[in-house]
Design a protein around this motif. Sequence first.
Motif, PDB file in Angstrom:
ATOM      1  N   GLY A 170       0.799  -1.223   0.000  1.00 15.27           N
ATOM      2  CA  GLY A 170       0.000   0.000   0.000  1.00 15.27           C
ATOM      3  C   GLY A 170       0.825   1.263   0.000  1.00 15.27           C
ATOM      4  O   GLY A 170       2.021   1.236   0.279  1.00 15.27           O
ATOM      5  N   PRO A 171       0.182   2.384  -0.318  1.00 15.40           N
ATOM      6  CA  PRO A 171       0.916   3.641  -0.495  1.00 15.40           C
ATOM      7  C   PRO A 171       1.369   4.288   0.816  1.00 15.40           C
ATOM      8  O   PRO A 171       2.265   5.117   0.808  1.00 15.40           O
ATOM      9  CB  PRO A 171      -0.090   4.541  -1.218  1.00 15.40           C
ATOM     10  N   SER A 172       0.756   3.920   1.957  1.00 17.28           N
ATOM     11  CA  SER A 172       1.112   4.606   3.196  1.00 17.28           C
ATOM     12  C   SER A 172       2.507   4.199   3.655  1.00 17.28           C
ATOM     13  O   SER A 172       2.892   3.037   3.582  1.00 17.28           O
ATOM     14  CB  SER A 172       0.106   4.268   4.286  1.00 17.28           C
ATOM     15  N   LEU A 173       3.243   5.181   4.138  1.00 11.40           N
ATOM     16  CA  LEU A 173       4.580   4.874   4.657  1.00 11.40           C
ATOM     17  C   LEU A 173       4.514   4.372   6.106  1.00 11.40           C
ATOM     18  O   LEU A 173       5.495   3.858   6.637  1.00 11.40           O
ATOM     19  CB  LEU A 173       5.478   6.109   4.576  1.00 11.40           C
ATOM     20  N   LEU A 174       3.346   4.523   6.733  1.00 11.42           N
ATOM     21  CA  LEU A 174       3.166   4.110   8.123  1.00 11.42           C
ATOM     22  C   LEU A 174       3.527   2.639   8.299  1.00 11.42           C
ATOM     23  O   LEU A 174       2.985   1.774   7.617  1.00 11.42           O
ATOM     24  CB  LEU A 174       1.702   4.353   8.524  1.00 11.42           C
ATOM     25  N   GLY A 175       4.453   2.368   9.212  1.00  3.10           N
ATOM     26  CA  GLY A 175       4.819   0.982   9.493  1.00  3.10           C
ATOM     27  C   GLY A 175       5.855   0.380   8.554  1.00  3.10           C
ATOM     28  O   GLY A 175       6.319  -0.736   8.778  1.00  3.10           O
ATOM     29  N   LYS A 176       6.220   1.100   7.488  1.00  2.26           N
ATOM     30  CA  LYS A 176       7.287   0.602   6.619  1.00  2.26           C
ATOM     31  C   LYS A 176       8.593   0.565   7.430  1.00  2.26           C
ATOM     32  O   LYS A 176       8.780   1.332   8.379  1.00  2.26           O
ATOM     33  CB  LYS A 176       7.465   1.511   5.404  1.00  2.26           C
ATOM     34  N   ARG A 177       9.482  -0.336   7.045  1.00  4.29           N
ATOM     35  CA  ARG A 177      10.742  -0.500   7.780  1.00  4.29           C
ATOM     36  C   ARG A 177      11.897  -0.106   6.869  1.00  4.29           C
ATOM     37  O   ARG A 177      12.133  -0.758   5.848  1.00  4.29           O
ATOM     38  CB  ARG A 177      10.885  -1.947   8.236  1.00  4.29           C
ATOM     39  N   LEU A 352       7.692   5.307  -4.756  1.00  2.00           N
ATOM     40  CA  LEU A 352       7.871   3.874  -4.981  1.00  2.00           C
ATOM     41  C   LEU A 352       6.617   3.099  -4.594  1.00  2.00           C
ATOM     42  O   LEU A 352       6.271   2.102  -5.214  1.00  2.00           O
ATOM     43  CB  LEU A 352       9.070   3.369  -4.163  1.00  2.00           C
ATOM     44  N   TYR A 353       5.937   3.584  -3.553  1.00  2.84           N
ATOM     45  CA  TYR A 353       4.783   2.850  -3.034  1.00  2.84           C
ATOM     46  C   TYR A 353       3.455   3.355  -3.584  1.00  2.84           C
ATOM     47  O   TYR A 353       2.413   2.782  -3.307  1.00  2.84           O
ATOM     48  CB  TYR A 353       4.763   2.917  -1.503  1.00  2.84           C
ATOM     49  N   LEU A 354       3.468   4.446  -4.326  1.00  2.00           N
ATOM     50  CA  LEU A 354       2.209   4.960  -4.872  1.00  2.00           C
ATOM     51  C   LEU A 354       1.787   4.106  -6.056  1.00  2.00           C
ATOM     52  O   LEU A 354       2.622   3.699  -6.860  1.00  2.00           O
ATOM     53  CB  LEU A 354       2.380   6.408  -5.345  1.00  2.00           C
ATOM     54  N   PRO A 355       0.469   3.857  -6.181  1.00  2.00           N
ATOM     55  CA  PRO A 355       0.019   3.179  -7.396  1.00  2.00           C
ATOM     56  C   PRO A 355       0.441   4.012  -8.601  1.00  2.00           C
ATOM     57  O   PRO A 355       0.506   5.243  -8.520  1.00  2.00           O
ATOM     58  CB  PRO A 355      -1.510   3.178  -7.262  1.00  2.00           C
ATOM     59  N   VAL A 356       0.729   3.317  -9.690  1.00  2.00           N
ATOM     60  CA  VAL A 356       1.226   4.006 -10.881  1.00  2.00           C
ATOM     61  C   VAL A 356       0.311   5.160 -11.285  1.00  2.00           C
ATOM     62  O   VAL A 356       0.760   6.232 -11.668  1.00  2.00           O
ATOM     63  CB  VAL A 356       1.359   3.002 -12.040  1.00  2.00           C
ATOM     64  N   ALA A 357      -1.007   4.933 -11.147  1.00  2.00           N
ATOM     65  CA  ALA A 357      -1.966   5.948 -11.587  1.00  2.00           C
ATOM     66  C   ALA A 357      -1.830   7.244 -10.795  1.00  2.00           C
ATOM     67  O   ALA A 357      -2.166   8.319 -11.285  1.00  2.00           O
ATOM     68  CB  ALA A 357      -3.382   5.406 -11.461  1.00  2.00           C
ATOM     69  N   ASP A 358      -1.336   7.145  -9.543  1.00  2.00           N
ATOM     70  CA  ASP A 358      -1.230   8.344  -8.704  1.00  2.00           C
ATOM     71  C   ASP A 358       0.169   8.942  -8.701  1.00  2.00           C
ATOM     72  O   ASP A 358       0.435   9.894  -7.987  1.00  2.00           O
ATOM     73  CB  ASP A 358      -1.580   8.001  -7.236  1.00  2.00           C
ATOM     74  N   ASP A 359       1.072   8.364  -9.456  1.00  2.00           N
ATOM     75  CA  ASP A 359       2.459   8.814  -9.404  1.00  2.00           C
ATOM     76  C   ASP A 359       2.576  10.236  -9.955  1.00  2.00           C
ATOM     77  O   ASP A 359       2.227  10.485 -11.093  1.00  2.00           O
ATOM     78  CB  ASP A 359       3.336   7.853 -10.221  1.00  2.00           C
TER      79      ASP A 359
END
Length: 372
Positions: A170-177, A352-359
């Motif tokens: 998913g696009p949220s950075l929350l919890g990414k390591r 990197l984490y955004l869906p292509v459509a929202d890039d």
Amino acid sequence: MQPLRRGDSSSAVAEVRGMLASIGLLNNSDPRTAHVFDETTELAVRHFQQRRGISVDGRVGVETYAALTGAHWKLGDRVLAHESGSPLTGDDVTALQTQLIELGYHLVRADGVFEGDTAETLRSFQRDYGLIADGICGPDTMRALRQLGRRVVGGRPQLLRDLIAVADSGPSLLGKRIVLDAGHGGADTGVVAEGVTESELVWDLTSRLDGRLTALGVRTWSTRGPQNGATDEQRAKLANDVGADLVLSLHVDGFHTPEANGIATYYYGAGESASTIGERLADLAQRELVARTGMLDNRTHGKTWGLLRLTRMPTVRVEVGYLTAPGDRAKLCDPQYRDTIAEGLLVAVQRLYLPVADDPPTGVMRIPAHVR
Ligand SMILES: [Zn+2]
């Protein structure tokens, strides 16, 4: 339709000759023969039929005509979708099917006919890649396929799993390591020029980036402290042990002449075994940093250096300028400039984490300092 054959002479023959010429099977430069179904035309038709697996008779009937018409289309020329009744056919459909198969999706064959199974397979790909799963190959899907590009052809399931892992998380950075790796440290100072020390500079940079990432809910680790260094093995072990999603390694460059300057980004890559996600992140980081700083673009490069090789997750190493270049050095000594670099890297990670459509386009995205 009465099949066109040798001896015919008409505007229909002229059209067929034009199509054969456009795919390189016929030299159609002589206007006197442009509408004549001559021996050369017949040979070209036979050649085309053989290549397409159509029964070879040297005549242009319904099937051969349809195949010739379809041979004009290149993937991206038109929107592809399943139309029941008269399915779309063409080389663009074949190209789409081939790419889906190479990405590891199940399709019985790339037959150039857009039917229900192709739409269903396309929907699976779209879901995996964070696109609207409508089974239509339009601009967003084309963009995604182009971004994956030739890098993922040839059946490389591990890379596809990486891509899906990114899309799934998913696009949220929350919890990414994310592991931040400030180069050098301790007795190993890295490049020193005019009293400016690489190990200190990159420590400051990773601290700024750490602050921005942490504010967005990213879990971060640092491979070393402000004073000490670490080996590549120790740095990689930390990243592997904490199960990092990404590793960002920061360095500045040095050279024996002051002319060398600019930014370069490195990802793990050795021929076929390139890290697709690493390469994409490197590309995003490089483009964002160059757009935001105006520094010279020294491009991205695949390397097999220790940290890139030893980490199990995508790792990129950014050389954010040359300490030995007076212009770069002056910028790097400016805290505001270092914030700009931190922002550029943050945006690259977000993209990197955004869906292509929202890039978003490069250089324009702003990320708020804190999670709302
Ligand atoms: Zn270095």
